[in-house]
Design an enzyme around this catalytic site. Sequence first.
Site, PDB file in Angstrom:
ATOM      1  N   HIS A 106       0.849  -1.194   0.000  1.00 38.44           N
ATOM      2  CA  HIS A 106       0.000   0.000   0.000  1.00 38.44           C
ATOM      3  C   HIS A 106       0.879   1.236   0.000  1.00 38.44           C
ATOM      4  O   HIS A 106       2.095   1.166   0.212  1.00 38.44           O
ATOM      5  CB  HIS A 106      -0.951   0.018   1.199  1.00 38.44           C
ATOM      6  CG  HIS A 106      -0.251   0.039   2.525  1.00 38.44           C
ATOM      7  ND1 HIS A 106       0.389   1.153   3.026  1.00 38.44           N
ATOM      8  CD2 HIS A 106      -0.082  -0.925   3.468  1.00 38.44           C
ATOM      9  CE1 HIS A 106       0.902   0.880   4.215  1.00 38.44           C
ATOM     10  NE2 HIS A 106       0.645  -0.390   4.498  1.00 38.44           N
ATOM     11  N   SER A 144       2.531  -5.486   6.757  1.00 37.33           N
ATOM     12  CA  SER A 144       2.160  -5.057   5.406  1.00 37.33           C
ATOM     13  C   SER A 144       3.278  -5.429   4.429  1.00 37.33           C
ATOM     14  O   SER A 144       4.443  -5.123   4.670  1.00 37.33           O
ATOM     15  CB  SER A 144       1.937  -3.547   5.360  1.00 37.33           C
ATOM     16  OG  SER A 144       0.785  -3.182   6.056  1.00 37.33           O
ATOM     17  N   ASP A 186      -4.222 -20.122  11.181  1.00 38.31           N
ATOM     18  CA  ASP A 186      -3.108 -20.838  11.793  1.00 38.31           C
ATOM     19  C   ASP A 186      -3.045 -20.524  13.290  1.00 38.31           C
ATOM     20  O   ASP A 186      -2.873 -19.368  13.682  1.00 38.31           O
ATOM     21  CB  ASP A 186      -1.800 -20.419  11.122  1.00 38.31           C
ATOM     22  CG  ASP A 186      -0.669 -21.375  11.438  1.00 38.31           C
ATOM     23  OD1 ASP A 186      -0.304 -21.484  12.631  1.00 38.31           O
ATOM     24  OD2 ASP A 186      -0.154 -22.009  10.514  1.00 38.31           O
TER      25      ASP A 186
END
Length: 211
Positions: A43, A177, A162
């Site tokens: 991003h 990120s 998980d």
Amino acid sequence: MGFEIDNENVNNRLGEAIATSSKKIGTVTFIKEDTKEFVALGHSTIKDKNKSIQVTGTCYDVNFEGINKGTFEETGNIIASLNKTSELGHIYYDKVCGIFGTVERIENNYEEVETACWYEVKKGSANLLLSFDDKELKSYDVEITNIDYINQNKNIKVKIIDPNLLFETGGVVQGMSGTPLMQNGKLIGAINYVNADDPSVAYAVFVDKLL
């Protein structure tokens, strides 16, 4: 990887500016072996996330210190500091789908992987590749629950299933990120956003948009 963007050298012809602090911690999605180009974050770091700008920045190794686990009330974060004595490379572009740059040296031995086109991505089982302390790259199970072909960079919705990752981090935390998202042995995307109300739910951008 940690990075620092020099606000004074931002190409702000259109009035763009760095949104928050110029010092950030993010995850490298991939490095091209032949050109040493890298992509991270998944991003943008600028206020207007629909714009792309040229930036001047430096990449550093980080000193990993721990993790603040995410909760349903607040997103967690990776605790780390920039190692200014360990310069890795430079950033030259900030786009809606990530930051782009080159590395001058690679600290670890990386494995070559294939990339998948957007139309190959399917709902179902997938996995994240993560290394919190640079000692070992681990694979964590996730479930792809939705695919959006229209959105600029929230293309793949994933659910962390998980138990080890949920125990370690509580889900997706700040600093993750750019985490590589894999399916059937191929790189399909990069984690870029987390659901603020549920850190076990996150989004990823198609890897096609990073190439």
